[in-house]
Design an enzyme around this catalytic site. Structure first.
Site, short mmCIF file in Angstrom:
data_model
loop_
_atom_site.label_atom_id
_atom_site.label_comp_id
_atom_site.label_asym_id
_atom_site.label_seq_id
_atom_site.Cartn_x
_atom_site.Cartn_y
_atom_site.Cartn_z
N ASP A 393 21.22 63.53 -12.52
CA ASP A 393 21.43 62.09 -12.42
C ASP A 393 20.40 61.40 -13.31
OD1 ASP A 393 22.67 59.79 -11.19
OD2 ASP A 393 20.76 59.49 -10.19
N ASP A 586 18.17 61.62 -7.04
CA ASP A 586 17.12 61.03 -6.21
C ASP A 586 17.55 60.96 -4.75
OD1 ASP A 586 18.96 59.01 -6.20
OD2 ASP A 586 17.78 57.63 -7.42
P1 ADP Z 1 22.84 56.27 -12.63
O1 ADP Z 1 21.94 56.53 -11.48
O2 ADP Z 1 23.56 57.49 -13.08
O3 ADP Z 1 22.16 55.60 -13.77
P2 ADP Z 1 24.35 54.41 -10.93
O4 ADP Z 1 25.61 54.93 -10.37
O5 ADP Z 1 23.20 54.26 -10.03
O6 ADP Z 1 24.00 55.27 -12.22
O7 ADP Z 1 24.65 53.00 -11.62
C1 ADP Z 1 25.56 52.92 -12.66
C2 ADP Z 1 25.49 51.59 -13.38
O8 ADP Z 1 25.91 50.56 -12.49
C3 ADP Z 1 24.12 51.19 -13.84
O9 ADP Z 1 23.83 51.67 -15.11
C4 ADP Z 1 24.21 49.67 -13.84
O10 ADP Z 1 24.84 49.25 -15.01
C5 ADP Z 1 25.13 49.40 -12.69
N1 ADP Z 1 24.43 49.11 -11.43
C6 ADP Z 1 24.39 49.89 -10.33
N2 ADP Z 1 23.67 49.29 -9.35
C7 ADP Z 1 23.22 48.14 -9.86
C8 ADP Z 1 22.42 47.05 -9.35
N3 ADP Z 1 21.92 47.06 -8.12
N4 ADP Z 1 22.18 46.02 -10.17
C9 ADP Z 1 22.67 45.99 -11.40
N5 ADP Z 1 23.42 46.97 -11.92
C10 ADP Z 1 23.71 48.01 -11.19
MG MG Z 2 21.39 56.79 -9.59
#
Ligand code: ADP
Ligand code: MG
Length: 691
Positions: A393, A586
């Protein structure tokens, strides 16, 4: 884990389980038969029974009653440290001496001479008294229609008695006891590494009550109370530093060799030691609830896990006894030699087959735990040993996870400050690392950030909230105009994560966040490749540009724009193609993918990673070097297991053949029967130093 499990309760009973595998298995069956009991594990050797039950259908009292009815008295606390290393030497020396006497006795005819010196009832009485605990188990098993390893040996001993070899019978009894001791000793030694961890538990705390400092047991501190820690003392609780500054050594917990500096506002963890300085700490978690307490419990539970290889070995030993019995019968029928028959019966102890796996696994689990790597059971070591796909991740795992807002782009005449303020409001309740960065940025600029009226997390996309009557969305920049997309793309090609901020459906700005890869990732991936892990791949919800900017320099593959459920699909896809998949995350927003993987590894600072229930391995230290080391350790573990099993098998095959053709007298056979246990112990303890 499933919701079904969550409603279940767990209890650990001290039972007077005799030190034999078969009895332990019988007691397990008894426990499992109690209505409402989902799972029961009996640890022969430690006399503990772990019972998972449905509190709606049964109570611990009922479980205890079932134990009593099965004839295993509830017993005193399991206490005392295991025999030390010096004892191993004494044991070895004693073993050698007696072996020598047995050999000489056999060859020089001493036994025959002694045999005639004393009247036979003395011999019989001595054998009966000496072997009483064993015979009791044998009879107990026999009454249930079961044959245990000691049953065969007892028959062998009786055969020696029957032909008037009184002294030989006594020697056999003696070595049955020695063998029993060796087995217990081996088990205890194997648990040493885990026990070592338990000894690190903080004992006392200086807590301030009514303005005076009093010393109390560490577990008696109540959350919210203030404790004082002086140099050389262990921090007794998890908590927050109210005042003071100190150098804190967290080695006991995370294996981190370098002490860290902590000051007001920092978190400290139970079982870390203050090397220099002074701390006043407000307790947040105490005893079993502390990070250390939870880590310890996890490792203790891991001890009870049975790897598939162990189940196979257990099944094998189930076939082993009948084979030995048959061989003894054939020996008797063909050779008409009661002593050779007795030798066949006593040379074979199936105990070693049962010990071969857990002793090696425990050594590994303990060694890893000392380094801050908690593995939830031997089965995961077995899986790690053949892992060939590692999926990673991004945010917080591959990257530091403390992104910073690098740029604020205001669109359509909005002001930068408003963009940031709206975004920070909307992100108020999000746990995503990006949200934390956005809140920080707003705070750094001294912006007043109102709380949102409604808040909704859109998993893998972002957040939606009601701020001052407007619907604010912060998340992936999708569905924005071509010109805005172009701005976003420019930032993304620099490796920045871009999120769009919109109000009532209209984009008002973009935030570019930067988050670098963790140190040591490149070296770790090289090490993984050297270990033969064929695919290492980044799975991220972020877009292609960012994914590529992060992954390419590290020499790993990437898949971008994945929703959480798509990450699960990727994991499942590899599994369907026969790969053994390790997923590193994480544990916060990638829990389902961690759970789906063969081995889910949660990486994070002490405390946060432990909260990842879905993970099978917890790295208490954010150190990528731990992953290849763990895989290496697991391979060594499996090699050790196979060597243990192979040695035991070869040893028994040789012993049985020699005994059957009459080349091995029963006394020697009995003396040699605990040798595989000692081999297993010696071979497996090498693993303790391997991590
Ligand atoms: P990773 O952990 O693989 O980077 P996530 O699934 O956590 O990906 O998030 C994917 C995308 O969704 C992020 O790159 C961001 O663009 C958006 N995102 C997720 N959660 C948030 C948040 N709380 N605020 C803003 N953008 C978010
Ligand atoms: Mg993540």
């Amino acid at each position: 884990m499933g919701t079904v499990r969550d409603s279940l309760q767990r209890t650990v009973l001290d039972v007077d389980a005799p030190d034999c595998r078969d009895c332990a298995r019988h007691l397990e069956e008894v426990l499992q038969a109690v209505p409402g009991v989902h799972e029961a594990r009996v640890l022969s050797g430690t006399g503990e029974a772990v019972v998972v039950y449905d509190p709606g259908r049964t109570r611990p009292e009922d479980v205890r009653e079932a134990v009593r009815r099965a004839g295993y008295a509830p017993s005193k606390e399991v206490t005392g440290a295991g025999p030390g290393r010096s004892l191993l030497l004494v044991l070895g020396a004693l073993f050698g001496a007696v072996l020598l006497v047995a050999v000489l006795g056999e060859w020089m005819g001493w036994l025959d001479a002694v045999n005639r010196k004393l009247p036979w009832p003395v011999w019989v009485a001595a054998a009966a008294v000496g072997g009483l605990p064993i015979f009791r188990n044998v009879v107990r098993a026999a009454l249930r229609g079961r044959v245990i390893a000691h049953t065969l040996m007892t028959v062998g001993m009786l055969a020696a008695l029957a032909v008037g070899e009184w002294a030989a019978a006594l020697v056999i009894v003696f070595f049955m006891r020695v063998g029993e001791f060796t087995e217990r000793f081996t088990q205890e030694r194997a648990r040493d590494a885990v026990r070592h961890l338990a000894r690190m538990s903080p004992q006392t705390a200086r807590v301030e009550r009514d303005g005076v400092e009093v010393q109390v047991p560490a577990s008696a501190v109540r959350p919210g109370e203030q404790v004082v820690v002086r140099p050389g003392e262990a921090v007794p609780v998890d908590g927050e530093v109210l005042d003071g500054a100190a150098t804190v050594d967290q080695a006991a917990l995370t294996g981190e060799a370098m002490p860290v500096e902590v000051g007001t506002g920092d978190k400290v963890f139970a079982a870390s030691v203050v090397r220099a300085g002074y701390l006043r700490v407000r307790a947040t978690a105490v005893g079993p609830e502390s990070t250390f307490g939870r880590a310890l419990r996890l490792v203790q539970e891991a001890e009870r896990d049975r790897a598939p290889v162990q189940l196979a070995a257990d099944r094998f030993s189930g076939y082993y006894l009948p084979v030995v019995a048959a061989l003894a019968l054939v020996t008797f029928l063909v050779r008409r030699d009661p002593l050779a028959t007795a030798a066949v019966l006593v040379v074979a102890c199936s105990c070693s087959f049962a010990l071969a796996t857990p002793v090696a696994m425990l050594a590994c689990l303990g060694a890893a735990a000392r380094a801050g790597v908690l593995v939830k059971g031997g089965r995961y070591l077995e899986l790690l040993a053949r892992a060939d796909v590692v999926l990673v991740d991004k945010t917080g795992t591959l990257t530091v996870g403390r992104p910073e807002v690098a740029e604020v782009v205001a669109l359509d005449g909005a002001r930068e400050e408003d963009v940031l303020r709206l975004a920070a409001s909307a992100e108020r309740y999000s746990e995503h690392p990006l949200a934390e960065a956005i809140r920080q940025a707003a705070q750094a600029r001294g912006l007043l950030v109102p709380a949102p009226d409604r808040f909704e997390a859109l998993s893998g996309f972002g957040v939606r909230a009601e701020v001052a009557g407007r619907t604010v969305e912060v998340g992936r920049p999708e569905g924005v105009s071509a010109s805005v997309k172009a701005v976003a793309a420019r930032l993304e090609r620099l490796g920045k994560t871009v999120v769009a901020v919109s109000a009532d459906g209209r984009p008002v700005g973009l935030l570019a966040l930067a988050d670098g890869p963790r140190p040591g990732t490149g070296a770790a991936f090289r090490a993984l490749r050297e270990l033969g892990v064929r695919h290492v791949e980044l799975l991220t919800g972020d877009n292609e540009h960012v994914a590529e900017a992060v992954a390419r320099p590290l020499g790993i593959g990437w898949r971008a724009r994945l929703l959480p459920e798509e990450k699960i699909e990727v994991v499942g896809g590899y599994q369907a193609r026969g790969h053994t998949v390790v997923m590193v995350g994480d544990g916060v927003n990638d829990a389902p993918a961690l759970a789906q993987a063969h081995v889910g590894v949660a990486m994070g600072s002490a405390g946060t990673a432990l909260a990842a229930e879905a993970a099978h391995v917890v790295l208490l230290r954010e150190d990528w070097a731990l992953l290849p080391r763990l895989i290496l350790l697991s391979r060594r573990a499996m090699r050790t297991v196979w060597l243990n099993l192979g040695f035991t098998l070869a040893y028994n095959a040789l012993g049985l053949s020699l005994a059957a053709v009459g080349l091995l007298p029963p006394t020697l056979a009995a003396a040699l029967q605990s040798l595989p246990d000692l081999f297993i112990l010696g071979n497996s303890s090498r693993l303790l130093r391997k991590f």
